[in-house]
Design a protein around this motif. Structure first.
Motif, PDB file in Angstrom:
ATOM      1  N   GLY A  94       2.475  -6.527  17.918  1.00  0.00           N
ATOM      2  CA  GLY A  94       3.263  -7.055  19.482  1.00  0.00           C
ATOM      3  C   GLY A  94       2.716  -7.525  20.357  1.00  0.00           C
ATOM      4  N   ILE A  95       1.659  -8.220  20.683  1.00  0.00           N
ATOM      5  CA  ILE A  95       1.065  -8.512  21.969  1.00  0.00           C
ATOM      6  C   ILE A  95       0.158 -10.313  21.658  1.00  0.00           C
ATOM      7  CG2 ILE A  95      -0.832  -7.993  23.850  1.00  0.00           C
ATOM      8  CD1 ILE A  95      -0.856  -5.534  22.609  1.00  0.00           C
ATOM      9  N   ASN A  96      -0.284 -10.207  20.556  1.00  0.00           N
ATOM     10  CA  ASN A  96      -0.545 -11.256  20.229  1.00  0.00           C
ATOM     11  C   ASN A  96      -0.022 -12.369  19.492  1.00  0.00           C
ATOM     12  OD1 ASN A  96      -3.373 -11.251  22.193  1.00  0.00           O
ATOM     13  ND2 ASN A  96      -3.299  -9.544  20.621  1.00  0.00           N
ATOM     14  N   PRO A  97      -0.341 -14.330  19.552  1.00  0.00           N
ATOM     15  CA  PRO A  97       0.292 -14.593  17.965  1.00  0.00           C
ATOM     16  C   PRO A  97       0.218 -13.961  16.795  1.00  0.00           C
ATOM     17  CG  PRO A  97       0.189 -16.076  20.406  1.00  0.00           C
ATOM     18  CD  PRO A  97      -0.983 -14.317  20.450  1.00  0.00           C
ATOM     19  N   PRO A  98       0.789 -14.503  16.258  1.00  0.00           N
ATOM     20  CA  PRO A  98       0.479 -14.188  14.803  1.00  0.00           C
ATOM     21  C   PRO A  98      -1.338 -15.082  13.572  1.00  0.00           C
ATOM     22  CG  PRO A  98       2.521 -15.292  14.687  1.00  0.00           C
ATOM     23  CD  PRO A  98       2.330 -15.308  16.237  1.00  0.00           C
ATOM     24  N   SER A  99      -1.721 -14.549  13.429  1.00  0.00           N
ATOM     25  CA  SER A  99      -2.754 -15.581  12.847  1.00  0.00           C
ATOM     26  C   SER A  99      -3.417 -14.144  11.468  1.00  0.00           C
ATOM     27  CB  SER A  99      -3.971 -14.742  14.025  1.00  0.00           C
ATOM     28  OG  SER A  99      -4.416 -13.426  14.019  1.00  0.00           O
TER      29      SER A  99
END
Length: 782
Positions: A534-539
């Motif tokens: 919920g914080i960083n872009p998808p990876s």
């Protein structure tokens, strides 16, 4: 004067007995041992028999060997051909040579009158059970005390000395656990009479443990048997040979008898240092202790000559009997299942269980050392034969373990992964940790089965590439077409176990692992921005997961960033029924048949703190002069802000412009409107689109996340108003809607009774009614 010489025998018996339910045991029976007599110093091997009569398969053997002899041939009085320690050696009365002969493989009760109740067959057996001294056999060992005198019968060691003789090693042909040593009559005496006085010396063979991977513990026996973690001794004040005691010259002498276990697992050998210790000797006339005559004293043995007037030289020492006993080993077995759904561990393919060759099950002890390695068959079965009592784990790998070495790393054949482990009936459970190693289990008297593992093949996601016509900015492209070159289709993939035919991933789990860098990806009308945290872009390690993919809800939005680009792409991965994601995500690419068109004047805006950032683009400028930026707080009356911005004049390609407006002192109700006015050199003008900027008037915190039973929404607003809080699932279905009046300051909305919701991802929207502000949060139900 009449002279009398008495020589008593020491017996030390080690019996390894493997006993299961019904007192079944592996013993040294009538068969399996060497024939004939000693003395010999060569190694002696014994095969253990079930109940002493029935061959056991695979065979369990124990081999006895001597090393580090301190008294080699030629160093012992009168015995040029013999060593201090030998198998099958014995006493010899009235002669100085040769050494006596004793059976290499003898009945246990041949010496010292032992009784069954002194012995315990294996570690967990009832004390005093499992050994029959009238039928059980053992290997004999002789410690010759002639090594401790010279030819004139002069003692070379003090009568209470503890003398090192050499080492005894027992080697097993397979790793064993907790071998039990049965010790019979540990002790003996040498006695002679001179001038009415009797000269006695008691001595006992003792053992110091050299092996560091085991410790000793007494299971049963008489009180004279003294055992510490590293020693076996006779603690009798006056040492003798009898297990039950024998009266001699007014005192009772004892041999030490009983059972000693060497505690440990994965044992391939045990080594002892062998000693002989004297009790100091005693001089008496009947039952009374008297002073020895001058020049006469107790001795370790009688040599060729002496100053005592004795005419009967002897060969003296201890005869001992050794065996090996273990709780009967059992088999350990299990399965490696093709577990397609990754639930309870079993074969969930719906067909015959088949797994790749080249895998090994490695049995490991409590210290992490390999006990055995077994190949996994094509049908997933494996087994270990003759596993002795103890605590173990099993792990699977493409590398066979080496006995005694650390377990190899958990590795799978190419394209396969672990899905779980479980000790028990298939399809009844799965361990919490998926790591390729079973939970610990205990081996005792019965076979262990169903140490099971699940593995599966990885799912595959399909690369896709399309070429379509030019698309204007702010256009949404739904990715649900036919899949032809000009009609972008849905996400596709396949899985050998649960989606063999492959195709559209409708209804399956899909993970977005990389967003497009020059466009936006939306699902169910929600912009995808963050991964699972919920914080960083998808990876790859932080994907955005769509649990029930609907092809009508995934859309690509063309933005100003797409302008001038020839393609855009994102990555996705199919997640199969076992919850395993394709480790090599596929790319989904859209190519434009030409550079995306730019509207003659396209404005976009964003807000950062108290600054509004404006960007606009033009294409094919001709005769342009300058731009003016205008602002409004009601979308009716606009005012110019800042200075004019010079235009390109003439430019056949894309031109980019920007302006930053400081709104710190601007009066507004939360919403501002901007437009750009373009003048040409003839004084004509045109307007861009109007960009709306929402200045946040509400600060929101949602917790806990992940949630279990309820969610709290804390809001701080500048003025009173109404708010709507809505929770919907990832497919857009509304679960809960709640409205509440807010007062200026801090407010809290509680959404209870959420425990019944399935685990997964949910969207929480907060709409500030007075300001028309909509804020979305991703929630995780645990």
């Amino acid at each position: 004067m009449k002279q009398k010489f008495t020589l008593l025998i020491t017996v030390f018996f080690l019996l390894v007995s493997i006993v299961t339910v019904g007192q079944t045991s592996l013993k040294m029976g009538a068969s399996g041992g060497p024939a004939g007599n000693g003395p010999l110093t060569t190694s002696q091997a014994i095969t253990l028999y079930e109940n002493g009569t029935t061959a056991f398969s695979p065979a369990v053997t124990a081999t006895y060997s001597l090393s580090n002899q301190q008294y080699a041939p030629g160093s012992i009085e009168g015995l040029a051909a013999n060593s201090g320690l030998s198998f099958g050696g014995s006493l010899a009365a009235s002669v100085n040579s040769p050494m006596g002969a004793f059976a290499l493989y003898s009945l246990m009760n041949g010496i010292s009158s032992p009784t069954n109740n002194l012995f315990t067959a294996y570690r967990t057996a009832a004390s005093g059970t499992g050994v029959n001294v009238t039928t059980d056999r053992s290997i004999s060992l002789f410690s010759c005390t002639d090594a401790l005198i010279n030819a004139a019968t002069v003692n070379q060691k003090a009568l209470n000395a503890r003398v090192y003789y050499g080492d005894l090693t027992i080697t097993f042909n397979t790793p064993v656990s907790n071998p039990v040593m049965q010790i019979v009559g540990l002790g003996g005496t040498v006695s002679f009479t001179r001038s009415g006085k009797t000269y006695d010396l008691g001595f006992a063979t003792e053992f110091d443990l050299l092996s560091t991977n085991v410790s000793l513990n007494k299971l049963s026996g008489n009180s004279q048997l003294n055992v510490s973690a590293t020693q076996i001794t006779n603690n009798a004040a006056w040492i003798g040979a009898s297990s039950i005691g024998s009266v001699s010259n007014g005192i009772t002498r004892y041999g030490a008898s009983g059972s000693v276990v060497a505690l440990g697992n994965n044992i391939t050998s045990i080594t002892f240092k062998v000693f002989v210790r004297g009790d100091g000797g005693r001089v008496n006339n009947g039952s009374t202790v008297v002073t020895a005559d001058a020049g006469i004293n107790p001795v370790w043995s009688i040599g060729a000559t002496n100053s005592f007037g004795l005419t009967n030289p002897n060969v003296s020492g201890d005869v001992m009997l050794f065996g090996v006993s273990l709780l009967k080993p059992v088999n350990v077995s299990g399965n490696v299942f093709n577990d397609a759904n990754g639930g309870n561990v079993d074969n969930s393919t719906g067909g015959t269980n088949l797994v790749p060759l080249g895998m090994f099950a490695n049995l490991t002890d409590a210290n992490g050392k390999v006990v055995a390695s077994a190949a996994v068959n094509a049908n997933g079965t494996y087994s270990f034969l003759n596993v002795f009592e103890g605590d173990y784990t099993v792990s699977i790998s493409t590398v066979a373990g080496v006995q005694g070495a650390a377990a190899p790393a958990i590795t799978m054949p190419a394209g396969w992964i672990n899905t779980g482990e479980y000790n028990g009936t298939p399809n009844t459970g799965r361990d919490a940790a998926v790591n390729g190693t079973s939970l610990s289990f205990t081996v005792a008297a019965t076979a262990v089965t169903n140490i099971n593992f699940g593995i599966e093949r990885l799912p595959e996601s399909n690369n896709q590439s399309y070429s379509i016509a030019q698309t204007p900015v702010n256009t949404f492209i739904t990715l649900n077409g036919t899949g032809s070159i000009g009609n972008p289709g849905p996400l596709t993939g396949s899985d050998t176990e649960d989606f063999l035919t492959g195709g559209s991933l409708t209804g399956k789990a899909v993970a977005i692992t990389q967003l497009p860098s020059n466009a936006e990806l939306w699902y169910n009308n929600v912009l995808i921005q963050f991964g699972a945290d919920g914080i960083n872009p998808p990876s790859l390690n932080n994907p955005f997961t769509i649990s029930n993919y609907n092809i009508a809800l995934l859309q690509l939005k063309i933005t100003a960033s797409t302008v001038g680009q020839v393609s855009t792409s994102f990555n996705y991965a199919y997640t199969d029924a076992a919850g395993v994601m394709d480790a090599t995500p596929a790319s989904y690419t859209i190519n434009w048949t030409g550079i995306l068109p730019v509207e003659s004047l396209n404005l976009i805006s964003s807000v950062k703190a108290d600054e509004v950032i404006l960007n606009w683009i033009t294409l094919n400028e001709s005769n342009t002069a300058y731009f003016e930026v205008e602002r409004s707080n009601n979308n009716v009356s606009f005012i110019k802000v800042g200075n004019s911005i010079t235009a390109a004049g003439y430019n056949a390609s894309v031109s980019n412009y920007n302006y930053t407006d400081d709104i710190t002192a601007v009066q507004h109700n939360g919403t501002l409107y901007y437009r750009v006015k373009l003048y040409d050199k003839d004084g004509n003008f045109k307007y861009s689109n109007t960009a709306v900027v929402l200045k946040k008037t509400i600060e929101i915190k949602v917790w806990p996340n992940p949630f279990a039973e309820m969610v709290y929404v804390n809001m701080m607003v500048q003025s009173a108003g109404n708010v709507t809080v809505k929770i919907s699932d990832i497919n857009g279905r509304t679960i809960i809607t709640k409205q509440q009046k807010l007062s200026a300051g801090i407010n809290q909305v509680i959404i209870p009774e959420l425990s019944a919701l399935p685990k997964g991802i949910y969207i929480l929207n907060v709409v500030n009614g007075s300001e028309k502000e909509n804020v979305a949060f991703k929630l995780f139900k645990q």
